[in-house]
Every structure is written in C-alpha cells, then in structure tokens.
Design a protein around this motif. Sequence first.
Motif, PDB file in Angstrom:
ATOM      1  N   LEU A   1      -0.336  -1.622  -9.581  1.00  0.00           N
ATOM      2  CA  LEU A   1      -0.492  -1.544  -8.126  1.00  0.00           C
ATOM      3  C   LEU A   1      -1.511  -0.485  -7.712  1.00  0.00           C
ATOM      4  O   LEU A   1      -1.966  -0.466  -6.577  1.00  0.00           O
ATOM      5  CB  LEU A   1       0.853  -1.240  -7.454  1.00  0.00           C
ATOM      6  N   LEU A   2      -1.860   0.398  -8.650  1.00  0.00           N
ATOM      7  CA  LEU A   2      -2.795   1.481  -8.336  1.00  0.00           C
ATOM      8  C   LEU A   2      -4.247   1.034  -8.356  1.00  0.00           C
ATOM      9  O   LEU A   2      -5.129   1.799  -7.992  1.00  0.00           O
ATOM     10  CB  LEU A   2      -2.607   2.634  -9.328  1.00  0.00           C
ATOM     11  N   GLY A   3      -4.498  -0.168  -8.796  1.00  0.00           N
ATOM     12  CA  GLY A   3      -5.875  -0.649  -8.916  1.00  0.00           C
ATOM     13  C   GLY A   3      -6.369  -0.430 -10.333  1.00  0.00           C
ATOM     14  O   GLY A   3      -5.855   0.441 -11.055  1.00  0.00           O
TER      15      GLY A   3
ATOM     16  N   GLN B   1      -5.147  14.625  -9.600  1.00  0.00           N
ATOM     17  CA  GLN B   1      -5.727  14.753  -8.267  1.00  0.00           C
ATOM     18  C   GLN B   1      -5.945  13.380  -7.626  1.00  0.00           C
ATOM     19  O   GLN B   1      -5.683  13.197  -6.441  1.00  0.00           O
ATOM     20  CB  GLN B   1      -7.045  15.514  -8.328  1.00  0.00           C
ATOM     21  N   ALA B   2      -6.402  12.424  -8.416  1.00  0.00           N
ATOM     22  CA  ALA B   2      -6.602  11.073  -7.881  1.00  0.00           C
ATOM     23  C   ALA B   2      -5.271  10.435  -7.483  1.00  0.00           C
ATOM     24  O   ALA B   2      -5.205   9.672  -6.517  1.00  0.00           O
ATOM     25  CB  ALA B   2      -7.317  10.200  -8.910  1.00  0.00           C
ATOM     26  N   LEU B   3      -4.214  10.762  -8.188  1.00  0.00           N
ATOM     27  CA  LEU B   3      -2.895  10.187  -7.899  1.00  0.00           C
ATOM     28  C   LEU B   3      -2.207  10.863  -6.713  1.00  0.00           C
ATOM     29  O   LEU B   3      -1.584  10.190  -5.893  1.00  0.00           O
ATOM     30  CB  LEU B   3      -1.993  10.291  -9.130  1.00  0.00           C
TER      31      LEU B   3
ATOM     32  N   ALA C   1       2.037   6.371  -7.075  1.00  0.00           N
ATOM     33  CA  ALA C   1       0.990   7.298  -7.503  1.00  0.00           C
ATOM     34  C   ALA C   1       1.452   8.745  -7.375  1.00  0.00           C
ATOM     35  O   ALA C   1       1.243   9.554  -8.283  1.00  0.00           O
ATOM     36  CB  ALA C   1      -0.282   7.069  -6.679  1.00  0.00           C
ATOM     37  N   ALA C   2       2.098   9.071  -6.263  1.00  0.00           N
ATOM     38  CA  ALA C   2       2.566  10.439  -6.058  1.00  0.00           C
ATOM     39  C   ALA C   2       3.616  10.829  -7.096  1.00  0.00           C
ATOM     40  O   ALA C   2       3.567  11.932  -7.659  1.00  0.00           O
ATOM     41  CB  ALA C   2       3.130  10.596  -4.652  1.00  0.00           C
TER      42      ALA C   2
ATOM     43  N   ASN D   1       0.837  -1.200   0.000  1.00  0.00           N
ATOM     44  CA  ASN D   1       0.000   0.000   0.000  1.00  0.00           C
ATOM     45  C   ASN D   1       0.877   1.257   0.000  1.00  0.00           C
ATOM     46  O   ASN D   1       0.610   2.213  -0.730  1.00  0.00           O
ATOM     47  CB  ASN D   1      -0.936  -0.013   1.212  1.00  0.00           C
ATOM     48  N   ASP D   2       1.928   1.250   0.820  1.00  0.00           N
ATOM     49  CA  ASP D   2       2.855   2.381   0.850  1.00  0.00           C
ATOM     50  C   ASP D   2       3.567   2.545  -0.490  1.00  0.00           C
ATOM     51  O   ASP D   2       3.770   3.663  -0.966  1.00  0.00           O
ATOM     52  CB  ASP D   2       3.882   2.207   1.970  1.00  0.00           C
ATOM     53  N   GLU D   3       3.939   1.431  -1.109  1.00  0.00           N
ATOM     54  CA  GLU D   3       4.598   1.494  -2.412  1.00  0.00           C
ATOM     55  C   GLU D   3       3.645   2.053  -3.472  1.00  0.00           C
ATOM     56  O   GLU D   3       4.034   2.880  -4.298  1.00  0.00           O
ATOM     57  CB  GLU D   3       5.097   0.108  -2.837  1.00  0.00           C
TER      58      GLU D   3
END
Length: 172
Positions: free
Chosen positions: A99-101, A158-160, A45-46, A38-40
Amino acid sequence: MPNWFGDALGSAIGLAAILLGALYNARLMRRRDDKIMNDEAKAIAAAIGAEMGVYAEMLGSLYMQASVPPDSGKSMAIVRALRAPDLTVWPAMAGKVGLLGPDLAGRTVRSWMLLSMHARMLQASVDDTLAGEWDEKRIRGRADFLKMDFPKIADTVQALTGARPDLDYIIP
C-alpha cells in the motif's frame, strides 16, 4: 400522441436519472475508498517507520554493549541478553507494505532486510563471546558495518514517518 409514448418517455427519463445517480454515487464511493486507503497507508507507514527507527537505535546500542569486554564485570547472563529485540509491528504489517507504493515499499523491505542481517551478526558476536572468543576488532567491524547502513535506514524512516531519527550518536 399515443398513450404508450408518454409512458415510454417517462420510463426513459427515469432510467437515465437512475443511471446518472448510480454513476455519481459510484464516484463518491470511489473518492471515499481512496481516502480510506490513503489514510490506512499513512498509518501503516507511521507504524512501520517508528518500529524501524527504534529497532535500528536499539541494535546499535546492543552492538556497543557487546563491544565491552566480558571480563569487565559483565555476567554471561547479560551477554546472552544482548540479542536483537523482537519485532511486533513489522511482522503484522509486512503483508500490507504494498500500500506504500512501489518505491517506498522496496526501500522499506530493503531496510528491514539490512536490519535483519545486522541482528544476525549481533547474535554471532554474542555467540562468539559466550564461546570465549570475544574479539573487539571483529565486533567493532560488525558495528561499523551497521553504522554504514544507518543513513539508508534513516532515509527510509524519514520517508515513512516524516521524521529523521538521529542514529549518528549511537555508534561512535
């Protein structure tokens, strides 16, 4: 009671304790691994979102520079320099976008494809100018086409990242 019965009972209790301990350990490991993944995913994403926002902003600015007539003191070296910036984060992280879904990964890839298309159109505008075929209406049309895609790209950023880039001011 026979001697072997106590040994067997003790062994059975020991085996049950080992199995329960292993199951509990597996559960703890799974929680830790989920947190790490989740952290990765958040870090990926960021990074992707930050580059996407900056890239979109730079692309819009380059379109506005390309819409200035070449005879206004702009050298052909400057015109040649009006190309889309090189990507650094996206090529390195594209393989991890899963990994972002599924929803966010799809939106991310779609936004990068849109930006890639607009970068090629910017290059076409630069090539037209270098060939002596500068046409403000054509370049402005391409810039407006990018401007139409800015809200979708801003939504994805924004979502990322959690922050919406202000792309409205770039292309008037």
